[in-house]
Scaffold this motif. Structure first.
Motif, short mmCIF file in Angstrom:
data_model
loop_
_atom_site.label_atom_id
_atom_site.label_comp_id
_atom_site.label_asym_id
_atom_site.label_seq_id
_atom_site.Cartn_x
_atom_site.Cartn_y
_atom_site.Cartn_z
N ASN A 1 0.84 -1.20 0.00
CA ASN A 1 0.00 0.00 0.00
C ASN A 1 0.87 1.25 0.00
OD1 ASN A 1 -1.87 2.01 0.35
ND2 ASN A 1 -2.93 1.01 2.05
N GLU A 2 1.14 1.77 -1.20
CA GLU A 2 2.01 2.93 -1.36
C GLU A 2 1.46 4.19 -0.67
OE1 GLU A 2 3.72 5.31 -5.17
OE2 GLU A 2 3.77 3.12 -5.30
N GLU A 3 0.16 4.25 -0.46
CA GLU A 3 -0.43 5.40 0.22
C GLU A 3 0.04 5.54 1.66
OE1 GLU A 3 -4.67 5.34 -0.19
OE2 GLU A 3 -4.58 5.32 -2.37
N LYS B 1 0.41 6.55 11.46
CA LYS B 1 0.22 6.23 10.04
C LYS B 1 0.68 4.82 9.69
CE LYS B 1 0.63 11.03 8.60
NZ LYS B 1 1.40 12.01 7.84
N ASP C 1 3.20 4.98 2.57
CA ASP C 1 4.60 5.41 2.60
C ASP C 1 4.68 6.79 3.24
OD1 ASP C 1 5.01 3.11 1.17
OD2 ASP C 1 5.79 4.10 -0.63
N GLN C 2 5.71 7.00 4.05
CA GLN C 2 5.90 8.29 4.70
C GLN C 2 7.21 8.92 4.25
OE1 GLN C 2 5.22 8.50 8.99
NE2 GLN C 2 4.36 6.42 8.91
#
Length: 193
Positions: free
Chosen positions: A50-52, A83, A54-55
């Motif tokens: 889930n690339e969303e 997150k 990534d921080q």
């Protein structure tokens, strides 16, 4: 041919507490003067699917960049625990350092980071609610380097210097051969190890 070649990434605080900032030095070689700054980003990947999630922990611009060997220190914040899905906190995550020129990524250096509790009892029987102040992280010295061919809009200063830079570069070792190696990046564009 890459105008910028990473020579070393040295972490100053590894292992460290999970909530501590990342602090490291990047050493790189530049074989031609660059018109614009280099952009560096540090990204934490807790959930590879889930690339969303990534921080981007921090980014910095480095420039002007003179010809020769250069280095800079980078400090990035720890990931925001809110997150990270609970099931992805403990165990392995990825830490990625990217280098870009004129919004074109030319290198990506990936590390595995293991996160665990700081004592054997909590490792054996983790608490139901994650206690982030009791977590430690350890970044593996086995890394993965990926280079991308980009348009640099510059040419090496002279044939003699370019040849010398190429002769001094070595092929990127495989992740299994990286015990203390200092040369992280070779001359072959679009090759990953």
């Amino acid at each position: 041919m890459s105008i910028v070649t990473i020579r070393n990434v040295e972490f100053f605080n590894n292992p460290a507490r999970f909530l501590d900032p990342y602090h490291f030095r990047v050493t790189f070689e530049c074989i031609a003067p660059l018109k614009d700054d280099l952009e560096w980003k540090l990204i934490y990947v807790s959930s590879p699917g889930n690339e969303e999630l990534d921080q981007e922990l921090d980014d910095c611009l480095v420039g002007p960049v003179p010809v020769g060997v250069n280095s800079f220190e980078f400090e990035g914040l720890a990931p925001d625990p809110a997150k990270i899905p609970t099931e992805d906190v403990l165990g392995v995550a990825a830490l990625i350092l990217t280098g870009s020129y004129r919004d074109q990524e030319f290198v990506r250096v990936g590390y595995y980071q293991n996160t665990e509790y700081d004592n054997e009892d909590m490792k054996a029987t983790p608490p139901e609610k994650i206690q982030f102040d009791r977590l430690v992280r350890d970044i593996s010295t086995k890394l993965r380097v990926t280079r991308f061919q980009i348009k640099w809009d510059v040419v090496p200063q002279s044939q003699g210097y370019a040849a010398a830079g190429a002769a001094a570069s070595a092929a990127v070792p495989s992740a299994n051969d990286l015990d203390g190696a200092n040369d992280l990046d070779g001359d072959d564009a679009n090759r990953s190890t």
